[in-house]
Design a protein around this motif. Sequence first.
Motif, short mmCIF file in Angstrom:
data_model
loop_
_atom_site.label_atom_id
_atom_site.label_comp_id
_atom_site.label_asym_id
_atom_site.label_seq_id
_atom_site.Cartn_x
_atom_site.Cartn_y
_atom_site.Cartn_z
N VAL A 104 24.87 44.25 43.83
CA VAL A 104 26.04 44.95 43.30
C VAL A 104 27.03 45.24 44.42
O VAL A 104 26.69 45.83 45.45
N THR A 105 28.28 44.78 44.21
CA THR A 105 29.34 45.00 45.19
C THR A 105 30.69 44.97 44.49
O THR A 105 30.85 44.32 43.46
N LEU A 106 31.63 45.70 45.04
CA LEU A 106 33.01 45.70 44.53
C LEU A 106 33.90 44.78 45.33
O LEU A 106 35.13 44.81 45.20
N ARG A 107 33.28 43.92 46.14
CA ARG A 107 34.04 43.04 47.03
C ARG A 107 35.00 42.15 46.25
O ARG A 107 36.14 41.94 46.68
N ASN A 108 34.57 41.64 45.10
CA ASN A 108 35.41 40.70 44.35
C ASN A 108 36.67 41.39 43.83
O ASN A 108 37.76 40.83 43.89
N PHE B 292 32.36 31.83 41.10
CA PHE B 292 32.13 32.48 39.82
C PHE B 292 32.29 34.00 39.85
O PHE B 292 32.85 34.57 38.91
N PRO B 293 31.83 34.71 40.86
CA PRO B 293 32.05 36.16 40.88
C PRO B 293 33.53 36.53 40.92
O PRO B 293 33.96 37.47 40.23
N TRP C 175 28.54 40.61 41.57
CA TRP C 175 27.66 39.91 42.51
C TRP C 175 28.44 39.48 43.75
O TRP C 175 29.66 39.32 43.73
N ASN C 176 27.69 39.25 44.80
CA ASN C 176 28.24 38.69 46.03
C ASN C 176 28.02 37.18 46.02
O ASN C 176 27.23 36.66 45.21
#
Length: 305
Positions: free
Chosen positions: A59-63, A274-275, A48-49
Motif C-alpha cells: 500500500v502506497t500513495l506514490r501513484n 498499471f498502478p 500498489w507500488n
Amino acid sequence: MSTPVASGHAASAPTHAVKAWWQALPFAAVFLLFFLIPLALIAMVSLWNFNEYELIPAVTLRNYLSLFEGCSQLTDNGDFCVTISTYISTLKFCLLVWGITLLIGFSVAYFLAFHVRSSTMQTVLFVLCTVPFWTSNVIRMISWVPLLGRNGLVNQGLMGIGLVNEPLDWLLFSDFSVVLAFVHLYTMFMIVPIFNSMMRIDRSLLEAANDAGASGWQTLWNVIVPLSRTGILIGSIFVITIVMGDFVTIGVMGGQQIASIGKIIQVQTSYLQFPLAAANAMILLAVVLMIIWGLTRLVDIRKEL
C-alpha cells in the motif's frame, strides 16, 4: 371475520418479499461481478507500488502523488502541471461536445415529436437516425479522413470555388476534427432520451399555452424544456461520461497529438504502468461522479421517471 383476512395478508407479505429478492438476485450478481469487483481491483492496484519488472502489492500513495507532482505551482511558461492541463483539455472537449449534441439532439427530437404527425413516419425517421450505429465507430471516424485531409473533398471544393488559396490544415488532426467526430458519434445518445421525454408530454398543455397567448418560443422555453429536462439530463450524462473516458476518437482524429485523460490511461497501460493507470482511472471516476452528482442536483431522476 376481519382477523383471518389480515393474518392472511401478513402471511403472504414475506413470501412476496422473498420472491422480489430472488428476482433481483441475478441482476445483483451481474452488477457485483462485472462492476463492483473490477472497480475494487482497480482501486486496490492503484495503491500498489511497481518497478520496471513487477507489481509490488504494498500500500502506497506514490501513484496519486506522482500524478499531481508539481501541480502546487505554475510552470515557467505559466502552464499547469500535466495532469491538470490534461483534465482542462478533456473538460473543454466535454463541454463543447455536450453543448453541440444538446442543441442538435433537442432540435431533432423536437422535430420528430411535435412536427411529424404520423407515428409510422416518426418510426422511419427515428430508425434512420440509428443507421450510423450499424457500423463500427472506428470506420465512421476514418470516413472523415478523405473528406477533411489536405487533399480531401472539402479542401478541394473550397479551393475549387475560390474561397481559399491553399488547403486548410486545421480541418483534420485538430481540435475541430475531434469535436466533429464526437458529435457525429454520440449525438444519438442525446436524441433518444430527449425524444422519449417529449413523447410523454401531454399535448393539451401545449394547447393551453397557445390559448393563453404564449408565443412559440415562450411555449418552448416555459413548457417543453422543463418537461424534457429528464431526457436532457440522461442524455447529458451519457455524452459526458463517454467523452470523458474516450481515447480512441481523440487518438485517431487528433493524429495522436492531443492529450486526454483516457489517452493517458491507455498509454500508461500499454507501458505496463498499471498502478499509475489505475490511479488515473480512480481520479477520472471521481471527477465524472462529481459532474453527475452536480447534474442530478438539478433534476431528481427518480421523481421524474
